[in-house]
Design a protein around this motif. Structure first.
Motif, PDB file in Angstrom:
ATOM      1  N   ALA A  45      -7.530   7.523   3.102  1.00  0.00           N
ATOM      2  CA  ALA A  45      -7.285   6.240   1.857  1.00  0.00           C
ATOM      3  C   ALA A  45      -8.279   5.354   2.201  1.00  0.00           C
ATOM      4  O   ALA A  45      -8.542   4.405   0.979  1.00  0.00           O
ATOM      5  CB  ALA A  45      -5.929   5.493   2.077  1.00  0.00           C
ATOM      6  N   ILE A  46      -8.888   4.916   3.179  1.00  0.00           N
ATOM      7  CA  ILE A  46      -9.891   3.754   3.314  1.00  0.00           C
ATOM      8  C   ILE A  46     -11.207   4.188   2.761  1.00  0.00           C
ATOM      9  O   ILE A  46     -11.941   3.174   2.421  1.00  0.00           O
ATOM     10  CB  ILE A  46     -10.103   3.570   4.928  1.00  0.00           C
ATOM     11  CG1 ILE A  46     -10.807   2.016   5.000  1.00  0.00           C
ATOM     12  CG2 ILE A  46     -11.090   4.278   5.554  1.00  0.00           C
ATOM     13  CD1 ILE A  46     -10.492   1.652   6.414  1.00  0.00           C
ATOM     14  N   GLU A  47     -11.405   5.199   2.588  1.00  0.00           N
ATOM     15  CA  GLU A  47     -12.589   5.750   1.955  1.00  0.00           C
ATOM     16  C   GLU A  47     -12.969   5.075   0.447  1.00  0.00           C
ATOM     17  O   GLU A  47     -13.987   4.925   0.028  1.00  0.00           O
ATOM     18  CB  GLU A  47     -13.059   7.123   1.991  1.00  0.00           C
ATOM     19  CG  GLU A  47     -13.482   7.823   3.549  1.00  0.00           C
ATOM     20  CD  GLU A  47     -13.147   9.153   3.713  1.00  0.00           C
ATOM     21  OE1 GLU A  47     -12.571   9.847   2.652  1.00  0.00           O
ATOM     22  OE2 GLU A  47     -13.454   9.716   4.808  1.00  0.00           O
ATOM     23  N   THR A  48     -11.606   5.008  -0.090  1.00  0.00           N
ATOM     24  CA  THR A  48     -11.729   4.482  -1.570  1.00  0.00           C
ATOM     25  C   THR A  48     -10.966   3.262  -1.828  1.00  0.00           C
ATOM     26  O   THR A  48     -10.729   2.906  -2.919  1.00  0.00           O
ATOM     27  CB  THR A  48     -11.090   5.568  -2.523  1.00  0.00           C
ATOM     28  OG1 THR A  48      -9.708   5.964  -1.749  1.00  0.00           O
ATOM     29  CG2 THR A  48     -11.770   6.905  -2.443  1.00  0.00           C
ATOM     30  N   ALA A  49     -10.697   2.639  -0.770  1.00  0.00           N
ATOM     31  CA  ALA A  49     -10.069   1.370  -0.650  1.00  0.00           C
ATOM     32  C   ALA A  49     -11.021   0.168  -1.096  1.00  0.00           C
ATOM     33  O   ALA A  49     -12.327   0.222  -1.035  1.00  0.00           O
ATOM     34  CB  ALA A  49      -9.606   0.958   0.416  1.00  0.00           C
ATOM     35  N   THR A  50     -10.540  -0.642  -2.074  1.00  0.00           N
ATOM     36  CA  THR A  50     -11.382  -1.743  -2.724  1.00  0.00           C
ATOM     37  C   THR A  50     -11.331  -2.866  -1.822  1.00  0.00           C
ATOM     38  O   THR A  50     -10.041  -3.016  -0.997  1.00  0.00           O
ATOM     39  CB  THR A  50     -10.976  -2.150  -4.178  1.00  0.00           C
ATOM     40  OG1 THR A  50      -9.454  -2.716  -3.968  1.00  0.00           O
ATOM     41  CG2 THR A  50     -10.998  -0.895  -4.986  1.00  0.00           C
ATOM     42  N   ASN A  51     -12.037  -3.907  -1.935  1.00  0.00           N
ATOM     43  CA  ASN A  51     -12.105  -4.971  -0.984  1.00  0.00           C
ATOM     44  C   ASN A  51     -10.638  -5.763  -1.590  1.00  0.00           C
ATOM     45  O   ASN A  51      -9.933  -6.501  -0.933  1.00  0.00           O
ATOM     46  CB  ASN A  51     -13.259  -5.994  -1.444  1.00  0.00           C
ATOM     47  CG  ASN A  51     -14.609  -5.446  -0.993  1.00  0.00           C
ATOM     48  OD1 ASN A  51     -14.414  -4.452   0.104  1.00  0.00           O
ATOM     49  ND2 ASN A  51     -15.625  -6.142  -0.905  1.00  0.00           N
ATOM     50  N   GLU A  52     -10.618  -5.701  -2.854  1.00  0.00           N
ATOM     51  CA  GLU A  52      -9.364  -6.397  -3.498  1.00  0.00           C
ATOM     52  C   GLU A  52      -8.035  -5.949  -2.789  1.00  0.00           C
ATOM     53  O   GLU A  52      -7.124  -6.740  -2.380  1.00  0.00           O
ATOM     54  CB  GLU A  52      -9.132  -6.161  -4.947  1.00  0.00           C
ATOM     55  CG  GLU A  52     -10.217  -7.122  -5.635  1.00  0.00           C
ATOM     56  CD  GLU A  52     -11.517  -6.693  -5.581  1.00  0.00           C
ATOM     57  OE1 GLU A  52     -11.663  -5.378  -5.297  1.00  0.00           O
ATOM     58  OE2 GLU A  52     -12.643  -7.455  -5.424  1.00  0.00           O
TER      59      GLU A  52
END
Ligand code: HEC
Ligand code: HEC
Ligand code: HEC
Ligand code: HEC
Ligand code: HEC
Length: 248
Positions: A45-52
């Protein structure tokens, strides 16, 4: 409100406690453990996580937190560390996260995301037990891999490889304080990665070599240099130096 949250409120200035308070207020459905083990922290999941998404709980990492004065009474305004003496350094003392994400220089030259540095890990394998001095491929939970992140912009200036007789700070004047003296024609295919603003970097480098030097030796935390990929450039010679044989 549970005990941890109360303790946390007491120490509310600690960056790590903010997510807790934010959660407690915004999302009573998630308790502390659920949030701490939130899948966004880990691969995939972290690979596509946004800063927001990260900032929804961790907005504190971007809030100014530098104290105006140290416990010994030194005013933070009056001290500069060696890495803050480049001519491109600007503004008051600021935090690590802000210097990489929100200062004017960071925004101009870079496009770093939370997951550029926080690449996740396997929560079940936090550390090797028992500890070992061998090069085991375990990471501690919040560890950011310095070799694949920090070293890219905080390694040594590689004078030897560039065929320069001295480190940059000793010969910069002879070189007209200009990296582009050579790099207008050498290794010109550069910075084509999503976390850098390549055009802005070239413009900044034309104005001031410290902009280039800032990521290539001017703020070196390591005694080694990063082995950069060697992208082919127009006019490149057929000859491949030994050090470059494994660089792709
Ligand atoms: C639902 C809320 C939530 C979200 C979303 C979230 N976190 Fe966290 N995070 C937490 C909590 C709670 C902790 C534990 C804080 C503590 O132990 O004091 C934590 C801990 C951390 C830590 C420190 C780990 C440690 O061992 O000390 C890092 C780094 C981190 N988060 C980064 C991120 C990043 C990057 C993202 C986005 C990809 C993210 N977090 C998304 C709530 C969240
Ligand atoms: C330039 C690399 C870099 C970027 C970009 C970055 N971090 Fe970090 N972050 C770190 C490092 C290094 C640490 C300290 C890790 C340690 O202590 O093991 C850290 C620590 C943290 C912690 C632990 C609490 C603290 O303040 O020390 C949290 C939470 C966190 N980061 C969240 C984020 C979020 C959210 C983002 C995006 C808005 C982000 N980080 C962007 C490198 C980065
Ligand atoms: C893509 C390039 C890049 C990466 C990756 C990067 N940095 Fe930086 N770093 C910079 C730049 C540029 C600045 C100067 C920002 C400014 O002056 O506003 C800086 C500044 C710093 C500072 C000085 C902050 C201050 O108060 O002046 C520290 C410490 C630092 N970086 C550590 C790290 C660590 C540790 C990592 C890895 C987790 C890292 N950096 C990753 C480019 C990078
Ligand atoms: C006198 C000419 C000259 C000057 C001035 C010069 N360089 Fe270089 N640089 C080179 C040469 C030659 C290479 C190696 C080219 C190749 O790949 O064959 C190189 C390679 C590099 C590399 C890649 C290193 C690697 O490991 O692949 C970086 C990064 C770099 N230079 C940055 C800079 C910066 C930043 C400055 C200014 C602070 C600068 N250079 C000034 C000649 C120069
Ligand atoms: C914000 C940090 C930053 C700044 C500013 C910066 N660089 Fe880089 N540079 C990097 C990173 C990171 C890489 C590796 C990118 C990659 O993996 O392809 C790199 C790669 C290079 C390379 C290797 C090129 C290749 O073959 O891929 C050269 C040469 C270079 N930089 C020269 C310069 C010069 C000249 C300037 C000033 C005009 C400059 N850099 C400014 C971070 C920076």
């Amino acid at each position: 409100m549970n005990k941890t949250v109360k303790q946390c409120r007491h120490f509310f200035q600690l960056a790590l406690c903010y997510p807790l308070l934010v959660m407690a207020e915004n999302n009573p459905a998630l308790d502390y453990e659920q949030a701490r083990w939130h899948p966004l922290h880990f691969k995939p999941a972290i690979e596509t996580a946004t800063n927001e998404q990260c900032l929804a709980c961790h907005q504190a990492v971007l809030q100014p937190q530098v104290k105006a004065q140290s416990p010994a009474g030194i005013q933070s305004k009056t001290v500069l560390a060696w890495y803050q003496t480049l001519t491109v350094y600007a503004g008051e003392q600021d935090t690590f996260h802000r210097r990489h994400l929100v200062t004017p220089l960071a925004k101009e030259l870079m496009n770093l995301q939370c997951n550029t540095c926080h690449q996740g890990h396997d929560p079940r394998e936090e550390a090797v037990i028992p500890p070992t001095s061998a090069n085991a491929t375990f990471t501690l939970r919040k560890t950011v891999n310095p070799e694949t992140t920090c070293l890219k912009c905080h390694g040594q200036f590689n004078a030897q490889l560039m065929g320069l007789p001295e480190p940059w700070h000793q010969i910069r004047e002879i070189m007209g304080d200009n990296c582009l003296l050579c790099h207008a024609t050498i290794r010109t295919t550069r910075h084509q990665v999503n976390y850098l603003n390549s055009e802005a970097i070239e413009k900044a480098g034309q104005k001031n070599a410290d902009a280039c030097y800032g990521c290539h030796g001017g703020r070196a935390w390591y005694r080694i240099s990063y082995p950069y990929p060697r992208h082919p450039w127009p006019g490149q010679s057929q000859y491949v130096p030994d050090w470059a044989k494994d660089r792709h």
